[in-house]
Each structure stands twice: as C-alpha cells, then as structure tokens.
Design a protein around this motif. Structure first.
Motif, PDB file in Angstrom:
ATOM      1  N   MET A   1      -7.149   5.725  -4.991  1.00 21.58           N
ATOM      2  CA  MET A   1      -6.492   4.863  -4.001  1.00 21.58           C
ATOM      3  C   MET A   1      -7.272   3.562  -3.809  1.00 21.58           C
ATOM      4  SD  MET A   1      -5.014   7.533  -1.153  1.00 21.58           S
ATOM      5  CE  MET A   1      -4.603   6.240   0.010  1.00 21.58           C
ATOM      6  N   CYS A   2      -8.591   3.633  -3.794  1.00 21.31           N
ATOM      7  CA  CYS A   2      -9.391   2.415  -3.666  1.00 21.31           C
ATOM      8  C   CYS A   2      -9.162   1.498  -4.863  1.00 21.31           C
ATOM      9  CB  CYS A   2     -10.880   2.753  -3.541  1.00 21.31           C
ATOM     10  SG  CYS A   2     -11.339   3.363  -1.918  1.00 21.31           S
ATOM     11  N   TRP A   3      -9.189   2.069  -6.051  1.00 22.85           N
ATOM     12  CA  TRP A   3      -8.996   1.269  -7.256  1.00 22.85           C
ATOM     13  C   TRP A   3      -7.596   0.668  -7.290  1.00 22.85           C
ATOM     14  CZ3 TRP A   3      -5.897   1.480 -11.641  1.00 22.85           C
ATOM     15  CH2 TRP A   3      -6.268   0.603 -12.656  1.00 22.85           C
ATOM     16  N   LEU A   4      -6.571   1.480  -7.071  1.00 24.17           N
ATOM     17  CA  LEU A   4      -5.192   0.981  -7.094  1.00 24.17           C
ATOM     18  C   LEU A   4      -4.929  -0.012  -5.956  1.00 24.17           C
ATOM     19  CD1 LEU A   4      -3.199   4.222  -7.952  1.00 24.17           C
ATOM     20  CD2 LEU A   4      -3.459   2.193  -9.394  1.00 24.17           C
ATOM     21  N   GLY A   5      -5.468   0.284  -4.781  1.00 28.04           N
ATOM     22  CA  GLY A   5      -5.292  -0.618  -3.650  1.00 28.04           C
ATOM     23  C   GLY A   5      -5.909  -1.977  -3.909  1.00 28.04           C
ATOM     24  N   TRP A   6      -7.117  -1.980  -4.455  1.00 25.43           N
ATOM     25  CA  TRP A   6      -7.781  -3.247  -4.765  1.00 25.43           C
ATOM     26  C   TRP A   6      -7.006  -3.996  -5.845  1.00 25.43           C
ATOM     27  CZ3 TRP A   6     -10.722  -6.371  -2.345  1.00 25.43           C
ATOM     28  CH2 TRP A   6     -11.318  -7.422  -3.016  1.00 25.43           C
ATOM     29  N   TYR A   7      -6.558  -3.287  -6.866  1.00 20.91           N
ATOM     30  CA  TYR A   7      -5.780  -3.907  -7.929  1.00 20.91           C
ATOM     31  C   TYR A   7      -4.484  -4.515  -7.363  1.00 20.91           C
ATOM     32  CZ  TYR A   7      -3.319  -4.608 -12.307  1.00 20.91           C
ATOM     33  OH  TYR A   7      -2.627  -5.164 -13.346  1.00 20.91           O
ATOM     34  N   ALA A   8      -3.836  -3.817  -6.451  1.00 22.70           N
ATOM     35  CA  ALA A   8      -2.607  -4.328  -5.833  1.00 22.70           C
ATOM     36  C   ALA A   8      -2.898  -5.602  -5.047  1.00 22.70           C
ATOM     37  CB  ALA A   8      -1.981  -3.265  -4.926  1.00 22.70           C
ATOM     38  N   LEU A   9      -4.006  -5.622  -4.319  1.00 25.14           N
ATOM     39  CA  LEU A   9      -4.362  -6.814  -3.552  1.00 25.14           C
ATOM     40  C   LEU A   9      -4.668  -7.997  -4.460  1.00 25.14           C
ATOM     41  CD1 LEU A   9      -6.616  -5.356  -0.712  1.00 25.14           C
ATOM     42  CD2 LEU A   9      -4.257  -6.172  -0.532  1.00 25.14           C
ATOM     43  N   VAL A  10      -5.372  -7.754  -5.544  1.00 21.28           N
ATOM     44  CA  VAL A  10      -5.674  -8.824  -6.495  1.00 21.28           C
ATOM     45  C   VAL A  10      -4.384  -9.332  -7.136  1.00 21.28           C
ATOM     46  CG1 VAL A  10      -6.799  -9.327  -8.715  1.00 21.28           C
ATOM     47  CG2 VAL A  10      -8.047  -8.083  -6.939  1.00 21.28           C
ATOM     48  N   LEU A  11      -3.501  -8.409  -7.471  1.00 21.79           N
ATOM     49  CA  LEU A  11      -2.232  -8.755  -8.113  1.00 21.79           C
ATOM     50  C   LEU A  11      -1.408  -9.716  -7.265  1.00 21.79           C
ATOM     51  CD1 LEU A  11      -0.464  -8.012 -10.628  1.00 21.79           C
ATOM     52  CD2 LEU A  11       0.639  -6.333  -9.152  1.00 21.79           C
ATOM     53  N   ILE A  12      -1.393  -9.479  -5.953  1.00 19.98           N
ATOM     54  CA  ILE A  12      -0.609 -10.358  -5.070  1.00 19.98           C
ATOM     55  C   ILE A  12      -1.486 -11.416  -4.386  1.00 19.98           C
ATOM     56  CG2 ILE A  12       1.208  -8.653  -4.690  1.00 19.98           C
ATOM     57  CD1 ILE A  12      -0.051  -8.099  -1.932  1.00 19.98           C
ATOM     58  N   LYS A  13      -2.746 -11.486  -4.825  1.00 14.05           N
ATOM     59  CA  LYS A  13      -3.705 -12.490  -4.333  1.00 14.05           C
ATOM     60  C   LYS A  13      -3.977 -12.377  -2.824  1.00 14.05           C
ATOM     61  CE  LYS A  13      -2.600 -15.825  -7.981  1.00 14.05           C
ATOM     62  NZ  LYS A  13      -2.276 -14.894  -8.980  1.00 14.05           N
TER      63      LYS A  13
ATOM     64  N   PHE B   1       0.809  -1.225   0.000  1.00 13.19           N
ATOM     65  CA  PHE B   1       0.000   0.000   0.000  1.00 13.19           C
ATOM     66  C   PHE B   1       0.844   1.277   0.000  1.00 13.19           C
ATOM     67  CE2 PHE B   1      -3.575  -2.559   2.094  1.00 13.19           C
ATOM     68  CZ  PHE B   1      -4.213  -2.760   0.886  1.00 13.19           C
ATOM     69  N   ILE B   2       2.125   1.184   0.276  1.00 11.48           N
ATOM     70  CA  ILE B   2       2.963   2.386   0.330  1.00 11.48           C
ATOM     71  C   ILE B   2       2.946   3.141  -1.000  1.00 11.48           C
ATOM     72  CG2 ILE B   2       5.323   3.255   0.632  1.00 11.48           C
ATOM     73  CD1 ILE B   2       5.698   1.053   2.777  1.00 11.48           C
ATOM     74  N   PRO B   3       3.208   2.488  -2.147  1.00  9.15           N
ATOM     75  CA  PRO B   3       3.148   3.242  -3.405  1.00  9.15           C
ATOM     76  C   PRO B   3       1.744   3.731  -3.750  1.00  9.15           C
ATOM     77  CG  PRO B   3       3.736   0.938  -3.816  1.00  9.15           C
ATOM     78  CD  PRO B   3       3.703   1.131  -2.335  1.00  9.15           C
ATOM     79  N   VAL B   4       0.731   3.007  -3.313  1.00  8.33           N
ATOM     80  CA  VAL B   4      -0.654   3.446  -3.548  1.00  8.33           C
ATOM     81  C   VAL B   4      -0.902   4.775  -2.828  1.00  8.33           C
ATOM     82  CG1 VAL B   4      -3.090   2.878  -3.127  1.00  8.33           C
ATOM     83  CG2 VAL B   4      -1.505   1.099  -3.916  1.00  8.33           C
ATOM     84  N   ILE B   5      -0.463   4.855  -1.575  1.00 10.80           N
ATOM     85  CA  ILE B   5      -0.646   6.084  -0.797  1.00 10.80           C
ATOM     86  C   ILE B   5       0.217   7.198  -1.364  1.00 10.80           C
ATOM     87  CG2 ILE B   5      -0.416   7.128   1.497  1.00 10.80           C
ATOM     88  CD1 ILE B   5      -0.907   4.226   2.615  1.00 10.80           C
ATOM     89  N   MET B   6       1.426   6.887  -1.771  1.00  9.36           N
ATOM     90  CA  MET B   6       2.285   7.902  -2.390  1.00  9.36           C
ATOM     91  C   MET B   6       1.613   8.499  -3.627  1.00  9.36           C
ATOM     92  SD  MET B   6       6.037   6.151  -2.239  1.00  9.36           S
ATOM     93  CE  MET B   6       7.040   6.164  -0.769  1.00  9.36           C
ATOM     94  N   PHE B   7       1.094   7.614  -4.483  1.00  8.30           N
ATOM     95  CA  PHE B   7       0.405   8.079  -5.680  1.00  8.30           C
ATOM     96  C   PHE B   7      -0.791   8.956  -5.314  1.00  8.30           C
ATOM     97  CE2 PHE B   7      -2.995   7.743  -8.784  1.00  8.30           C
ATOM     98  CZ  PHE B   7      -2.347   8.163  -9.944  1.00  8.30           C
ATOM     99  N   GLY B   8      -1.585   8.506  -4.332  1.00  6.35           N
ATOM    100  CA  GLY B   8      -2.753   9.277  -3.909  1.00  6.35           C
ATOM    101  C   GLY B   8      -2.377  10.650  -3.384  1.00  6.35           C
ATOM    102  N   ASN B   9      -1.311  10.718  -2.597  1.00  8.90           N
ATOM    103  CA  ASN B   9      -0.860  12.006  -2.057  1.00  8.90           C
ATOM    104  C   ASN B   9      -0.399  12.956  -3.158  1.00  8.90           C
ATOM    105  OD1 ASN B   9      -1.366  11.223   0.572  1.00  8.90           O
ATOM    106  ND2 ASN B   9       0.750  10.739   1.050  1.00  8.90           N
ATOM    107  N   ILE B  10       0.359  12.426  -4.118  1.00 13.35           N
ATOM    108  CA  ILE B  10       0.841  13.281  -5.214  1.00 13.35           C
ATOM    109  C   ILE B  10      -0.319  13.748  -6.075  1.00 13.35           C
ATOM    110  CG2 ILE B  10       2.244  13.310  -7.323  1.00 13.35           C
ATOM    111  CD1 ILE B  10       4.214  11.434  -5.794  1.00 13.35           C
ATOM    112  N   LEU B  11      -1.240  12.852  -6.371  1.00 15.86           N
ATOM    113  CA  LEU B  11      -2.427  13.232  -7.143  1.00 15.86           C
ATOM    114  C   LEU B  11      -3.205  14.317  -6.411  1.00 15.86           C
ATOM    115  CD1 LEU B  11      -4.305  12.734  -9.567  1.00 15.86           C
ATOM    116  CD2 LEU B  11      -5.431  10.957  -8.191  1.00 15.86           C
TER     117      LEU B  11
END
Length: 158
Positions: free
Chosen positions: A105-117, A69-79
C-alpha cells in the motif's frame, strides 16, 4: 450479515467522537478482524466483496481524503485476504499478511501520488502514514482477535 456488521463497526467513528489515533487503531483492528472472520465463515468471494466496499464507505465517511487511494486500499485488502487464506493455520499468517499489505500500500500509494503529481501535498503525505504502521498493527491485532472469535464459536457456525 457479516458485511452489514462490518459496515456498522466502520461507522462507529461517525456516531461517536473518538480521537484520531484511537479511531485508526480501534476501527482498523475491528475491520481487519471482520475481514478475516468473513473469509473463514463465508469464503473468499464474500471477503473480497467486503474488501472492495470498505474503502468506498471510508471515503464517504471522510476517512479516505483522496479518491486515488481507494483502489490502493482495495488492492491492499484483497492482498491481505489472499495471504491470510494462504497461511491460515500458520504463525506466518499472523505477521506477514499485514506487513506485506502495508509495504504494498505504501509503494502503490506513493506511486499513485507521483503519477498525479500530488506527492508534495501535505494531506496526501499524511494519508500515506496511515498505510504503514497502523496497517501492520491493526492487521496483526485483527487476525489475533478473529482467530480467538472463530475458535470460541460453536461448531455449527464454523
């Protein structure tokens, strides 16, 4: 100096026992406020440095449970900062940046979770909840507080 002050504000939760919901909304509001103040007073570069540091320190403090989630939050903060900067003098700049940040962040976070199962892991799904309503509420409150604070500052500090 603003980066240091923001990190101290983020660390309040480490030194004072605050209930989790109060913690999320109080600290989140202060963090969003400081990102906007940093943007206005020091420019985009300093604000982006802050946006990148904050999730790392939140992870160290145990507020971010999963490194994914660290890069997800970083992206959200910059956006968030880019959108606040775009609509700085506009009423859109109060509501849209936090809303768009939360959706992304919700979309990217969910995608990250699916990606790593890990999308079935209860703690990961709970963490996703922090990417939604709290981001919108604390973002709006942070922008409003930052605008008031900046308006109240003497001219030489603006």
């Amino acid at each position: 100096m603003l980066i240091g002050l923001t990190l101290v504000l983020q660390a309040i939760r480490v030194f004072f026992p605050i209930p989790p919901q109060v913690n999320a909304y109080l600290i989140g509001t202060l963090i969003h406020m400081m990102m906007v103040v940093s943007l206005v007073m020091n420019g985009m570069t300093t604000a982006i440095v802050l946006a990148l540091i904050l999730p790392l320190t939140a992870f160290v403090q145990g507020q971010v449970l999963f490194p994914i989630f660290i890069p997800v939050i970083m992206f959200g903060n910059i956006l968030f900062l880019l959108l606040v900067n775009r609509w700085r003098e506009n009423k859109k700049g109060i509501f849209l940046p936090p809303l768009i940040k939360a959706i992304c962040m919700c979309w990217l976070g969910w995608y990250a979770l699916v990606l790593i199962k890990w999308n079935g892991v209860p703690q990961a799904r709970w963490m996703m909840g922090a990417f939604s309503t709290p981001q919108v509420v604390t973002g709006i409150l942070g922008i409003l507080l930052a605008r008031r604070l900046i308006k109240a500052l003497p001219r030489e500090y603006k």
